[in-house]
Each structure stands twice: as C-alpha cells, then as structure tokens.
Design a protein around this motif. Structure first.
Motif, PDB file in Angstrom:
ATOM      1  N   ARG A 152      34.500  42.737   6.527  1.00  0.00           N
ATOM      2  CA  ARG A 152      33.345  43.570   6.192  1.00  0.00           C
ATOM      3  C   ARG A 152      32.233  42.723   5.583  1.00  0.00           C
ATOM      4  N   TRP A 153      30.979  43.147   5.856  1.00  0.00           N
ATOM      5  CA  TRP A 153      29.792  42.472   5.327  1.00  0.00           C
ATOM      6  C   TRP A 153      28.838  43.526   4.777  1.00  0.00           C
ATOM      7  N   TRP A 154      28.367  43.304   3.550  1.00  0.00           N
ATOM      8  CA  TRP A 154      27.336  44.158   2.952  1.00  0.00           C
ATOM      9  C   TRP A 154      26.004  43.442   3.130  1.00  0.00           C
ATOM     10  N   TYR A 155      25.069  44.074   3.839  1.00  0.00           N
ATOM     11  CA  TYR A 155      23.857  43.435   4.347  1.00  0.00           C
ATOM     12  C   TYR A 155      22.646  43.871   3.527  1.00  0.00           C
ATOM     13  N   LYS A 156      21.994  42.914   2.861  1.00  0.00           N
ATOM     14  CA  LYS A 156      20.814  43.186   2.039  1.00  0.00           C
ATOM     15  C   LYS A 156      19.625  42.455   2.640  1.00  0.00           C
ATOM     16  N   VAL A 157      18.555  43.199   2.989  1.00  0.00           N
ATOM     17  CA  VAL A 157      17.429  42.575   3.687  1.00  0.00           C
ATOM     18  C   VAL A 157      16.123  42.586   2.898  1.00  0.00           C
ATOM     19  N   GLY A 158      16.008  43.403   1.844  1.00  0.00           N
ATOM     20  CA  GLY A 158      14.742  43.464   1.117  1.00  0.00           C
ATOM     21  C   GLY A 158      14.912  43.988  -0.292  1.00  0.00           C
ATOM     22  N   VAL A 159      13.852  43.809  -1.107  1.00  0.00           N
ATOM     23  CA  VAL A 159      13.908  44.216  -2.516  1.00  0.00           C
ATOM     24  C   VAL A 159      12.620  44.934  -2.926  1.00  0.00           C
ATOM     25  N   ILE A 160      12.058  45.731  -2.026  1.00  0.00           N
ATOM     26  CA  ILE A 160      10.794  46.404  -2.336  1.00  0.00           C
ATOM     27  C   ILE A 160      10.926  47.266  -3.587  1.00  0.00           C
ATOM     28  N   GLU A 161      12.041  47.973  -3.718  1.00  0.00           N
ATOM     29  CA  GLU A 161      12.217  48.861  -4.868  1.00  0.00           C
ATOM     30  C   GLU A 161      12.159  48.112  -6.192  1.00  0.00           C
ATOM     31  N   GLU A 162      12.691  46.910  -6.225  1.00  0.00           N
ATOM     32  CA  GLU A 162      12.786  46.171  -7.481  1.00  0.00           C
ATOM     33  C   GLU A 162      11.418  45.917  -8.114  1.00  0.00           C
ATOM     34  N   GLU A 163      10.368  45.834  -7.303  1.00  0.00           N
ATOM     35  CA  GLU A 163       9.037  45.594  -7.851  1.00  0.00           C
ATOM     36  C   GLU A 163       8.171  46.844  -7.863  1.00  0.00           C
ATOM     37  N   ALA A 164       8.611  47.898  -7.165  1.00  0.00           N
ATOM     38  CA  ALA A 164       7.743  49.068  -7.013  1.00  0.00           C
ATOM     39  C   ALA A 164       8.246  50.307  -7.733  1.00  0.00           C
ATOM     40  N   VAL A 165       9.508  50.311  -8.170  1.00  0.00           N
ATOM     41  CA  VAL A 165      10.112  51.527  -8.709  1.00  0.00           C
ATOM     42  C   VAL A 165      10.763  51.224 -10.051  1.00  0.00           C
ATOM     43  N   SER A 166      10.785  52.221 -10.912  1.00  0.00           N
ATOM     44  CA  SER A 166      11.484  52.099 -12.193  1.00  0.00           C
ATOM     45  C   SER A 166      11.990  53.482 -12.588  1.00  0.00           C
ATOM     46  N   GLY A 167      12.557  53.600 -13.773  1.00  0.00           N
ATOM     47  CA  GLY A 167      13.015  54.899 -14.237  1.00  0.00           C
ATOM     48  C   GLY A 167      14.500  55.108 -14.031  1.00  0.00           C
ATOM     49  N   LEU A 168      14.975  56.281 -14.443  1.00  0.00           N
ATOM     50  CA  LEU A 168      16.400  56.587 -14.421  1.00  0.00           C
ATOM     51  C   LEU A 168      16.959  56.587 -13.004  1.00  0.00           C
ATOM     52  N   ARG A 169      16.244  57.201 -12.068  1.00  0.00           N
ATOM     53  CA  ARG A 169      16.732  57.274 -10.684  1.00  0.00           C
ATOM     54  C   ARG A 169      16.939  55.875 -10.099  1.00  0.00           C
ATOM     55  N   PHE A 170      15.995  54.989 -10.384  1.00  0.00           N
ATOM     56  CA  PHE A 170      16.110  53.614  -9.895  1.00  0.00           C
ATOM     57  C   PHE A 170      17.318  52.916 -10.514  1.00  0.00           C
ATOM     58  N   ARG A 171      17.514  53.087 -11.828  1.00  0.00           N
ATOM     59  CA  ARG A 171      18.633  52.424 -12.506  1.00  0.00           C
ATOM     60  C   ARG A 171      19.973  52.923 -11.988  1.00  0.00           C
ATOM     61  N   VAL A 172      20.056  54.224 -11.699  1.00  0.00           N
ATOM     62  CA  VAL A 172      21.300  54.772 -11.142  1.00  0.00           C
ATOM     63  C   VAL A 172      21.570  54.180  -9.766  1.00  0.00           C
ATOM     64  N   ARG A 173      20.523  54.088  -8.950  1.00  0.00           N
ATOM     65  CA  ARG A 173      20.694  53.534  -7.607  1.00  0.00           C
ATOM     66  C   ARG A 173      21.117  52.069  -7.664  1.00  0.00           C
ATOM     67  N   LYS A 174      20.542  51.317  -8.600  1.00  0.00           N
ATOM     68  CA  LYS A 174      20.926  49.908  -8.732  1.00  0.00           C
ATOM     69  C   LYS A 174      22.361  49.774  -9.250  1.00  0.00           C
ATOM     70  N   TRP A 175      22.771  50.700 -10.117  1.00  0.00           N
ATOM     71  CA  TRP A 175      24.152  50.681 -10.614  1.00  0.00           C
ATOM     72  C   TRP A 175      25.123  50.937  -9.466  1.00  0.00           C
ATOM     73  N   ILE A 176      24.793  51.909  -8.608  1.00  0.00           N
ATOM     74  CA  ILE A 176      25.631  52.183  -7.437  1.00  0.00           C
ATOM     75  C   ILE A 176      25.631  50.982  -6.498  1.00  0.00           C
ATOM     76  N   GLU A 177      24.456  50.376  -6.309  1.00  0.00           N
ATOM     77  CA  GLU A 177      24.367  49.219  -5.414  1.00  0.00           C
ATOM     78  C   GLU A 177      25.210  48.055  -5.923  1.00  0.00           C
ATOM     79  N   SER A 178      25.305  47.910  -7.240  1.00  0.00           N
ATOM     80  CA  SER A 178      26.110  46.816  -7.787  1.00  0.00           C
ATOM     81  C   SER A 178      27.576  46.964  -7.387  1.00  0.00           C
ATOM     82  N   TRP A 179      28.061  48.197  -7.329  1.00  0.00           N
ATOM     83  CA  TRP A 179      29.432  48.428  -6.885  1.00  0.00           C
ATOM     84  C   TRP A 179      29.578  48.073  -5.406  1.00  0.00           C
TER      85      TRP A 179
END
Length: 418
Positions: A152-179
């Motif tokens: 299996r391969w987890w494929y990451k192609v961009g980081v637009i959210e990291e510079e454009a989004v913040s707040g609780l919803r973003f932090r939850v999504r990043k926490w899920i992405e870390s898993w």
C-alpha cells in the motif's frame, strides 16, 4: 532526516520492462478529491494512470469527485465522464442537493456517502493487490484492508490547505491525516521536500518514501526544429523572443510579478513577445492592460492539453516564477518538464520544489525572486547569455527532460509496485 528514496535526476534506470504476464496482480488507485476543477491534479493522475497501463499493469481506478458544484449531472450509475481523463469518476451527490441543502448538512451527507464508497471499494481488493490511496480519506485507516501494508502507498501531492486554512476543522483534518500518513503504507510524494515536510509534520514512516514527480510524456512532446519554425511563422513570431506563461492566475503562481518581469525584459529586448496560455483569459487581459503593456507585444490564448506538444516549441523562454513558501517549496509543477522537453530556457522562482537547484546545476535557466525586482536585471542578462548558444541549451534541456519523463522512469516505477 531519515528520508529515503531520493530521486537522482541524472540517472535513468534501464532494463527490460516486465510484461503483463509477469504482473498478475491488480493495482487499485483510490482517490477522494477534486480532479475536475483542479487541472494540475487531473493532469498528474491522468498521466500516472496511463503510464501504469503502458507498463501492462491492470489499473482499477476508483475516484470520488468532490466539488459537485462544478460537475455536470452524473449518469444513472453515479459516474461522470470528464474530458481528457481515461476513466469515469464517481459523483453520486448531485448538484441539486448541493444547491438545496445547507452547506454543513450537505458536507455531513457527503462524508457518509464517501465512507460507504470506500467500504465498498475496499471489499473488492484481494490480499495480493496493490493499493494507492490519495485525498480526503477520512477514517479509512480504521476500515479493514486485505492488502498488506507493504502493498500500500499513501499518496500526497499538495499542501494548499496548510497555507490557506486554519481553525478547528483544519486541525481535526490534519490529525486524521497524521493517522493515515503513518498507517496506510509507504508514503508516495511528488518531491523530496514534500517527503521531508511530511516527516517533520507526522514523523518517520518505517515503510519509507517513494518519489514520483509530475513527469512528462515523451510521446506527446517530440521537439522538431522545422516544426518549431513553421509554428512560429504561422503565428507571425519568426523574429520574436517568445516568452511563454502556461497556467492559471492563482497568486502562488505570481501572475502580476511575471507580467512585471516581462515588462522589464521587453525594455531590454524590443522584440520580446509575451504569450500566455491559460483558461483565465479575461483575468490575464485585464492584468496586462493594467500593466500598460503595448497590445502588440502580447497574446492570451488557451489550448487543450493534448495540443500543447504542437504549440510549446514555438517559445524561447518558459515562466515558472513562483514565490517562496510551503506550497511551492514542496511542489513538482509539470510545466517544468514540459518546458524542458521543448528546449525552453526557464525563469524559475527561488523555491520551486527541487527544480530551482536543478536549473542552477544544469544551466537551463535563471532563478528570479518575484518579490525582489533587484534580481531581475542580472537575470535578464544571464538569460541573454544562455540564449546565445541555443543548440547547447536545448541539449541540456533535453537531458533534464529525459530524467523527468514517464518513459525515463518506467522501470523505476514498475520495480516499486511489482
């Protein structure tokens, strides 16, 4: 950094490609994201799928299209055919629902539909199949997956959210992405800086990292000097220094600064001509008028992707003058190998993935900081020197292009998956 898998742009692995009988297993490519509105993602995924198929791999695409608001109505089976994409995408959430439901309620409904799709698609996978996963996968790591981690391969192609989004919803999504980044398999990225960023953000992945930049298809772009001359003559540009901008008017691509740089270049070379290929034609026309550039030194047009091989050789210089920052630092824009395979000198920003250093090392262009116009005059003079020996410049560009082509990387990619 313990990052593994650095791509050496100056070495192409040779060897006999494995035939289909030697690759009996299937490769599932599961994506949850936007490939309709995002031209960059669509181009990358399309060319990756086609490259896998050329290798004789049995590719099973399962692509869930977000951004229902930009899609036509789906067929009865929930699929939509996109122009210039080899496989249908799945989009069962109709535009009517998007328009009628409150946005938060629609997003909740959409997540439930996505979860159902992922559950159904994962049930199709056998233990011997390969699996590549990309996009907004939610809690997919909690679902049963028959394919073992090493397949299996987890494929990451961009980081637009990291510079454009913040707040609780973003932090939850990043926490899920870390898993997902640590449990779904080996990390697959478009550049070494992207791999390093993920290691800093989510820690070391014991499965390793596999780098596949945005590559160019040699079958689509086949430079020919006679065809170039004929194209320039047809466009009335035979005696012009043609500067090409290929892309959108998004701020991270520095359209305003690129126009200002061309204005400075035009002050040095009276025959300089700015040629913009973009679907945002009206935006660029407005920006050019605001810059007070004479109307006889620029042209804005758009071309289908499958016709770029016919038109791009007419240019002399390609613009990739992007600003610094995370988005560009980890990027791998396909424009760069497209410029290289057509023998164009490149004007590149100070932090464009691994390409900024490659431009310096291989002497195929100049590095220009869009935020520092003091760098522009020296860069223009350096460009003038590079263009004095077009034949040598093209040879260096073609050498780089070979390292950044699907054909030049097929053996490496085939070895990774099978």
């Amino acid at each position: 950094m313990r990052l593994a898998g650095k791509l050496n742009f100056l070495e192409v692995r040779s060897g006999t490609m494995k035939n289909k009988s030697a690759m009996p297993h299937r490769l599932f490519f599961i994506v949850v994201g936007d490939i309709s509105f995002s031209a960059g993602s669509r181009t990358l995924f399309r060319e990756l799928i086609l490259a896998w198929k050329r290798m004789g791999i049995d590719v099973q695409c399962r692509i869930y299209q977000l951004r229902t608001d930009v899609l036509p109505e789906a067929n009865a089976d929930g699929t939509v055919r996109l122009k210039d994409f080899p496989d249908p995408v799945y989009s069962p959430t109709t535009k009517k629902l998007f328009d009628r439901l409150p946005r938060q309620l629609f997003r909740l409904y959409e997540r439930m539909v996505i979860a159902g799709c992922l559950w159904r698609w994962l049930r199709e996978i056998r233990a011997e199949d390969r699996l590549v996963l990309n996009g907004c996968l939610g809690l997919l790591h909690l679902l049963p997956i028959k394919s073992p981690t090493e397949h299996r391969w987890w494929y990451k192609v961009g980081v637009i959210e990291e510079e454009a989004v913040s707040g609780l919803r973003f932090r939850v999504r990043k926490w899920i992405e870390s898993w997902n980044a640590n449990r779904l398999g080996k990390r697959m990225v478009v550049s070494r800086p992207m791999g390093e960023f993920l290691e800093q953000a989510y820690g070391y992945n014991r499965q390793g990292v596999f780098i596949v930049p945005c590559l160019v298809n040699e079958e689509q772009f086949n430079f020919n000097i006679n065809a170039r001359d004929a194209c320039r003559s047809k466009m009335g540009l035979s005696d012009k220094l043609v500067v090409l901008y290929l892309g959108s008017a998004e701020p991270q691509q520095s359209p305003v600064e690129t126009i200002a740089f061309f204005k400075a270049l035009h002050g040095r070379f009276a025959n300089a001509y700015f040629w913009i290929l973009s679907h945002e034609k009206e935006t660029f026309k407005r920006l050019l008028c605001e810059a007070e550039l004479p109307s006889d030194c620029w042209h804005v047009d758009s071309k289908p992707y499958n016709e770029l091989g016919e038109w791009l050789p007419a240019a002399d210089i390609g613009c990739l003058m992007r600003p610094g920052g995370l988005i560009n630092r980890v990027s791998s824009p396909v424009k760069f190998p497209e410029y290289m395979i057509n023998g164009l000198s490149v004007v590149v920003g100070p932090e464009v993935g691994e390409y900024t250093e490659l431009v310096r090392k291989e002497k195929v262009g100049v590095v220009v900081d869009p935020g520092d116009d003091a760098t522009w005059v020296p860069a223009i003079e350096a460009l003038s020197t590079l263009l004095e020996d077009r034949e040598s410049l093209r040879k260096r560009c073609f050498k780089v292009a070979r390292q950044l082509s699907w054909q030049g990387n097929e053996q490496r990619i085939s070895d990774e998956f099978f």
